[in-house]
Design a protein around this motif. Structure first.
Motif, short mmCIF file in Angstrom:
data_model
loop_
_atom_site.label_atom_id
_atom_site.label_comp_id
_atom_site.label_asym_id
_atom_site.label_seq_id
_atom_site.Cartn_x
_atom_site.Cartn_y
_atom_site.Cartn_z
N GLU A 184 0.83 -1.20 0.00
CA GLU A 184 0.00 0.00 0.00
C GLU A 184 0.87 1.25 0.00
O GLU A 184 0.56 2.25 -0.69
CB GLU A 184 -0.92 0.01 1.22
N LEU A 191 2.20 1.65 -3.50
CA LEU A 191 1.16 2.16 -4.40
C LEU A 191 0.93 3.65 -4.20
O LEU A 191 0.66 4.40 -5.16
CB LEU A 191 -0.14 1.38 -4.18
N LYS A 192 1.03 4.10 -2.96
CA LYS A 192 0.88 5.53 -2.67
C LYS A 192 1.99 6.33 -3.35
O LYS A 192 1.75 7.40 -3.93
CB LYS A 192 0.90 5.76 -1.17
N LYS A 232 3.67 5.36 -6.00
CA LYS A 232 3.43 5.29 -7.45
C LYS A 232 2.35 6.30 -7.87
O LYS A 232 2.43 6.87 -8.96
CB LYS A 232 3.02 3.88 -7.85
N ALA A 233 1.36 6.50 -7.02
CA ALA A 233 0.32 7.48 -7.34
C ALA A 233 0.91 8.89 -7.39
O ALA A 233 0.56 9.70 -8.26
CB ALA A 233 -0.80 7.41 -6.31
N THR A 234 1.81 9.18 -6.45
CA THR A 234 2.48 10.49 -6.45
C THR A 234 3.36 10.63 -7.69
O THR A 234 3.45 11.72 -8.28
CB THR A 234 3.34 10.64 -5.18
N GLU A 235 4.00 9.54 -8.08
CA GLU A 235 4.88 9.57 -9.26
C GLU A 235 4.11 9.96 -10.52
O GLU A 235 4.66 10.59 -11.43
CB GLU A 235 5.54 8.21 -9.44
N LYS A 236 2.83 9.58 -10.59
CA LYS A 236 2.02 9.96 -11.76
C LYS A 236 1.90 11.47 -11.88
O LYS A 236 1.75 12.00 -12.98
CB LYS A 236 0.64 9.32 -11.65
N VAL A 237 1.97 12.15 -10.73
CA VAL A 237 1.89 13.61 -10.73
C VAL A 237 3.27 14.23 -10.96
O VAL A 237 3.43 15.13 -11.79
CB VAL A 237 1.30 14.11 -9.38
N ASN A 242 5.96 12.74 -12.13
CA ASN A 242 6.69 12.12 -13.24
C ASN A 242 8.16 11.91 -12.88
O ASN A 242 9.04 11.97 -13.73
CB ASN A 242 6.57 12.97 -14.52
N ASP A 259 10.27 9.29 -10.11
CA ASP A 259 10.09 8.23 -9.12
C ASP A 259 10.78 8.51 -7.79
O ASP A 259 10.21 8.27 -6.72
CB ASP A 259 10.58 6.89 -9.69
N ALA A 264 8.99 11.22 -5.77
CA ALA A 264 7.78 10.68 -5.13
C ALA A 264 8.14 10.01 -3.81
O ALA A 264 7.38 10.10 -2.83
CB ALA A 264 7.10 9.70 -6.07
#
Length: 450
Positions: free
Chosen positions: A76, A79-80, A82-87, A89, A91, A94
């Motif tokens: 978990e 995944l949190k 990775k969600a920040t990484e989407k913003v 960009n 790694d 994040a």
């Protein structure tokens, strides 16, 4: 399709997932993120212990709680990030935000801005990856090779006295002993493991271009090189590469990969030899109830474990070769080609682990067929010609090699009786004749080498 071992493109995550899942803790995306978190937190703690002036009031009793962030790291958490990484960009950034949030929850206030202080992403990646590799090697990979080595040592001892016809160039040659031929592989693997254990696990740690620029401009009175050396050695158990660009030069990593590749090449050699011995009838294979060797030929019991091992060792070595060739090369102070290929670091180790397990499985199915070995020796009395001509040379007998060559290259089969008749016709003493007549394919096996 939903992702599952059945829908995975790679057989490592599909067909063979159960055999290599123990490596996921080290080589998966989750594993990489977890080790990044570990490095960031240990670095922050080290800055507190230095201490930096702004961090000298940090309560050391919080260090254990900080470490629990990576010690109790969950999917978990990953995944949190990775969600920040989407913003973001990015790694590593994040990961930095994740840690700052966790430390804020501990009441650290503005000091959280010293998370990732003065660092570039590669200070994290180039320590997280060698750390994960080192621990994977110590916990799983090296023990796998050592388990196989131990099994080979047992076989070498068990078969130490078993005479066997040797084959050079595919032809019958001076007899040997089965155990000794296994010991050949034992010695080769032992020497390569010794070399492997001498290779340091190196990490880069020195800021954007390796010079501690940001660290030095902010705190010029601190010995940042000494700090970096101590941090890597004592906290991460790595050797710090002293002069680098933005990234680790990967020379030691390349040496490690090449070393494992050499061990795998030895095991390919072993796999092919055992395959050949099975085809010659020297070994039988234990049959498992319900197992099928061929969809068309019911009699077949195939040496599939050794074939599986050979194939996976080949796959592993192809990737090891690419990684060791590519990683030490980077344009000027940095390019990103290492980043994408390093994500495949676990792939060749996975293929190697599959091969090791296949070899152990195959070895445990082997049953020695001593009668076949004996029959092969009895069918090849010509191999004692070397022994006879050597003794004759010792005795000063004229042209002994040529005499034996004339005997052994006749079209007729050379039997025990033919050798006895030849010895009886020799113009030598009875003592030497008695010595020669005792030589047989079963006894002419040389000295014990171990």
């Amino acid at each position: 399709m939903n992702f599952s071992p059945l829908t995975a493109i790679s057989p490592i995550d599909g067909r063979y997932h159960s055999q290599v899942e123990e490596l996921a803790l080290y080589f998966s995306e989750f594993g990489l993120i977890r080790y990044r978190v570990l490095v960031e937190i240990e670095y922050f703690i080290s800055l507190c212990q230095l201490p930096l002036p702004q961090l000298q009031q940090t309560d050391s009793s919080l260090f254990d709680q900080m470490r629990s962030i990576y010690q109790n790291f969950t999917e978990e958490d990953a995944l949190k990030i990775k969600a920040t990484e989407k913003v973001t960009n990015h790694d590593v950034k994040a990961v930095e935000y994740f840690i700052k949030e966790k430390l804020s929850d501990l009441g650290l206030g503005e000091t959280i801005e010293f998370v990732h202080f003065g660092l570039t992403s590669q200070d994290i990646n180039n320590t997280a990856i060698p750390m994960s590799l080192k621990e994977a090697m110590e916990q799983i990979v090296l023990p796998g090779y050592q388990d196989l080595l131990k099994k080979l040592m047992e076989l070498a001892e068990m078969w130490k006295s078993i005479p066997m016809l040797a084959h050079t160039h595919g032809q019958p040659a001076s007899p040997t002993k089965l155990g000794k031929e296994i010991q050949v592989f034992v010695n080769r693997i032992e020497q390569q493991i010794t070399l492997l254990q001498s290779i340091p696990y190196a990490g880069k740690f020195g800021g954007a271009t390796g010079n501690f620029n940001a660290h030095h401009v902010a705190y010029p009175f601190i010995d940042w090189v000494g700090f970096g050396n101590t941090f890597l050695q004592e906290k991460l158990h790595l050797t710090r590469s002293q002069v680098t660009t933005q990234i680790e030069h990967y020379d030691h990593l390349a040496a490690l990969l090449d070393n494992i590749k050499r061990i795998n090449i030895i095991l390919v050699d072993f796999s092919r030899d055992i395959w050949q011995y099975i085809s010659m009838g020297y070994f039988k294979q234990k049959i498992k109830a319900g197992e099928i060797g061929s969809s068309a030929m019911p009699h077949k019991v195939n040496p599939i474990d050794f074939e599986n091992a050979e194939g996976n060792l080949g796959m592993a070595n192809a990737i090891f070769s690419f990684l060791s060739d590519k990683l030490p090369i980077s344009r000027l102070q940095r390019d990103l080609t290492d980043s994408t290929v390093l994500r495949n670091l676990g792939v060749p180790f996975s293929h190697s682990l599959i091969a090791l397990k296949s070899l152990l499985k195959g070895i445990n199915k082997l049953e020695l067929n001593e009668q076949a070995l004996h029959n092969d020796l009895e069918d090849n009395w010509a191999v004692v010609a070397e022994a006879i001509q050597t003794v004759l040379r010792r005795e000063g007998y004229p042209a002994p090699y040529e005499a034996l060559k004339e005997l052994t290259r006749k079209n007729e089969k050379i039997t025990k009786e033919a050798i006895s008749a030849f010895i009886d016709r020799l113009d030598i003493s009875e003592v030497v004749k008695k010595e020669l007549i005792t030589i047989s394919p079963q006894s002419y096996t040389g000295v014990d080498l171990y």
